[in-house]
Design a protein around this motif. Structure first.
Motif, mmCIF file in Angstrom:
data_model
loop_
_atom_site.group_PDB
_atom_site.id
_atom_site.type_symbol
_atom_site.label_atom_id
_atom_site.label_comp_id
_atom_site.label_asym_id
_atom_site.label_seq_id
_atom_site.Cartn_x
_atom_site.Cartn_y
_atom_site.Cartn_z
ATOM 1 N N PHE A 1 7.068 -14.774 -0.782
ATOM 2 C CA PHE A 1 7.024 -14.001 0.553
ATOM 3 C C PHE A 1 5.518 -13.639 0.966
ATOM 4 C CE2 PHE A 1 6.930 -10.221 3.280
ATOM 5 C CZ PHE A 1 7.959 -10.416 3.987
ATOM 6 N N PHE A 2 5.401 -14.054 2.403
ATOM 7 C CA PHE A 2 4.415 -13.690 3.219
ATOM 8 C C PHE A 2 5.059 -13.002 4.615
ATOM 9 C CE2 PHE A 2 1.213 -14.706 6.494
ATOM 10 C CZ PHE A 2 0.197 -13.835 6.260
ATOM 11 N N GLY A 3 4.434 -11.980 4.782
ATOM 12 C CA GLY A 3 4.868 -11.307 6.177
ATOM 13 C C GLY A 3 4.481 -9.789 6.304
ATOM 14 N N THR A 4 4.929 -9.396 7.214
ATOM 15 C CA THR A 4 4.626 -7.828 7.707
ATOM 16 C C THR A 4 5.404 -7.098 6.496
ATOM 17 O OG1 THR A 4 6.531 -7.384 8.918
ATOM 18 C CG2 THR A 4 4.700 -8.346 10.047
ATOM 19 N N THR A 5 4.754 -5.774 6.276
ATOM 20 C CA THR A 5 5.133 -4.837 5.364
ATOM 21 C C THR A 5 6.576 -4.533 5.614
ATOM 22 O OG1 THR A 5 2.992 -4.090 4.845
ATOM 23 C CG2 THR A 5 4.747 -2.728 4.267
ATOM 24 N N ALA A 6 6.923 -4.436 7.027
ATOM 25 C CA ALA A 6 8.157 -4.077 7.246
ATOM 26 C C ALA A 6 9.150 -5.035 6.874
ATOM 27 C CB ALA A 6 8.020 -3.537 8.894
ATOM 28 N N ASP A 7 8.874 -6.160 7.071
ATOM 29 C CA ASP A 7 9.805 -7.358 7.030
ATOM 30 C C ASP A 7 9.961 -7.375 5.172
ATOM 31 O OD1 ASP A 7 10.541 -7.626 9.487
ATOM 32 O OD2 ASP A 7 9.024 -9.675 9.361
ATOM 33 N N TYR A 8 8.829 -7.253 4.464
ATOM 34 C CA TYR A 8 8.911 -7.465 2.871
ATOM 35 C C TYR A 8 9.784 -6.187 2.557
ATOM 36 C CZ TYR A 8 7.407 -7.191 -1.756
ATOM 37 O OH TYR A 8 7.436 -7.236 -3.025
ATOM 38 N N LYS A 9 9.803 -4.887 3.196
ATOM 39 C CA LYS A 9 10.587 -3.891 2.595
ATOM 40 C C LYS A 9 11.992 -4.169 2.893
ATOM 41 C CE LYS A 9 7.545 0.169 3.827
ATOM 42 N NZ LYS A 9 7.382 1.099 4.633
ATOM 43 N N ASN A 10 12.481 -4.983 3.723
ATOM 44 C CA ASN A 10 13.835 -5.447 4.154
ATOM 45 C C ASN A 10 14.324 -6.654 3.536
ATOM 46 O OD1 ASN A 10 14.304 -3.054 5.716
ATOM 47 N ND2 ASN A 10 13.348 -4.031 7.528
ATOM 48 N N SER A 11 13.408 -7.251 2.861
ATOM 49 C CA SER A 11 13.479 -8.859 2.235
ATOM 50 C C SER A 11 14.310 -8.348 0.812
ATOM 51 C CB SER A 11 12.347 -9.336 2.130
ATOM 52 O OG SER A 11 11.512 -8.826 1.049
ATOM 53 N N GLU A 12 15.014 -9.433 0.453
ATOM 54 C CA GLU A 12 15.615 -9.054 -0.756
ATOM 55 C C GLU A 12 14.677 -9.145 -1.869
ATOM 56 O OE1 GLU A 12 18.519 -11.964 -4.016
ATOM 57 O OE2 GLU A 12 18.072 -12.552 -1.911
ATOM 58 N N ILE A 13 13.615 -9.710 -2.092
ATOM 59 C CA ILE A 13 12.501 -9.700 -3.174
ATOM 60 C C ILE A 13 11.765 -8.472 -2.755
ATOM 61 C CG2 ILE A 13 10.803 -10.963 -1.686
ATOM 62 C CD1 ILE A 13 9.897 -11.893 -4.444
ATOM 63 N N GLY A 14 11.449 -7.877 -1.833
ATOM 64 C CA GLY A 14 11.154 -6.519 -1.855
ATOM 65 C C GLY A 14 11.760 -5.511 -2.190
ATOM 66 N N ARG A 15 13.000 -5.490 -1.935
ATOM 67 C CA ARG A 15 13.884 -4.555 -2.442
ATOM 68 C C ARG A 15 14.049 -4.560 -3.778
ATOM 69 N NH1 ARG A 15 17.230 -6.122 2.027
ATOM 70 N NH2 ARG A 15 18.487 -7.463 0.729
ATOM 71 N N ARG A 16 13.907 -5.776 -4.411
ATOM 72 C CA ARG A 16 14.172 -5.956 -5.937
ATOM 73 C C ARG A 16 12.749 -5.348 -6.601
ATOM 74 N NH1 ARG A 16 15.558 -11.860 -7.377
ATOM 75 N NH2 ARG A 16 15.477 -11.077 -9.105
#
Length: 236
Positions: free
Chosen positions: A213-228
């Motif tokens: 993943f690379f992107g904004t923190t907000a998008d990371y929080k909402n991503s599948e990998i971020g949530r996991r």
């Protein structure tokens, strides 16, 4: 405006891939946190950004007038480094080495910069103390002050809060936030503390031998990998 642009970069050790196919950029004023499991390639990437390790493929472009020797760096400390027998002032002053050029001695300008950064890190009262006598949190403040003497644009931090207790860790993260926001210095930080990463960072780069993943923190929080990852599905 980008300070660093990485295109398709990979790194190998003894012919074996350590991390591959990374594509990301770091803008001026950014706060990027690099997360991932142990051995995922985070520290290898930092070495690459510092020009200490050459990519096996791809390109790293340093832009906007930033010179490779103008990057502040706070590495993970070894036991030997923690026992370094120099004064706090001497350790911080050594951060000015890249400013000397052909000058044989430190000038008033470098010494004034040391005093300013001792004050910024709230360790002016420790200036004559021996570095190895300090607590872990105090040592990290000294190393931050040293790194600030090396740069006006970008600082790289490799697990800066490792081994620190929660209160000292929080104080350190607040100092890093001030460096980023008040001094307008770009921050790239490797951290195993994902919850603090998403609290402070503007962008997240998640590695596991490649770029997940690379992107904004907000998008990371909402991503599948971020949530996991934030929910305990991965180990930092």
């Amino acid at each position: 405006m980008n300070l660093i642009t990485c295109k398709n970069i990979s790194f190998t050790y003894d012919g074996f891939p350590a991390v591959k196919d990374l594509n990301f950029s770091v803008e001026q004023g950014d706060y990027l946190c690099v997360v991932g499991e142990n051995g995922a390639g985070k520290s290898t990437l930092i070495k690459g950004l510092l020009r200490l390790k050459k990519p096996s493929s791809g390109t790293i472009s340093i832009e906007n007038g930033l010179m490779a020797n103008e990057i502040g760096y706070l590495p993970q400390q070894t036991i030997v480094q923690k026992d370094f027998p120099a004064s706090v002032y001497e350790v911080v002053l050594s951060g000015c080495l890249n400013r000397l050029g052909i000058k044989p001695f430190y000038t008033k300008k470098e010494k004034t910069l040391v005093e300013e950064n001792l004050l910024r890190m709230d360790i002016i009262d420790l200036r004559d103390r021996c570095y190895r006598e300090l607590s872990g949190g105090q040592q990290q403040r000294v190393l931050l002050a040293r790194a600030l003497c090396s740069t006006q644009k970008l600082i790289l931090l490799d697990e800066p809060a490792a081994g620190l207790d929660p209160m000292v860790t929080q104080e350190l993260y607040e100092l890093i936030r001030k460096i980023n926001q008040d001094m307008e210095i770009t921050v790239i930080m490797v951290s195993h503390d994902i919850h603090s990463a998403v609290q402070y960072a503007k962008h997240i780069l998640h590695l596991y031998h490649t770029q997940l993943f690379f992107g904004t923190t907000a998008d990371y929080k909402n991503s599948e990998i971020g949530r996991r990852f934030m929910g305990g599905g991965f180990r930092a």
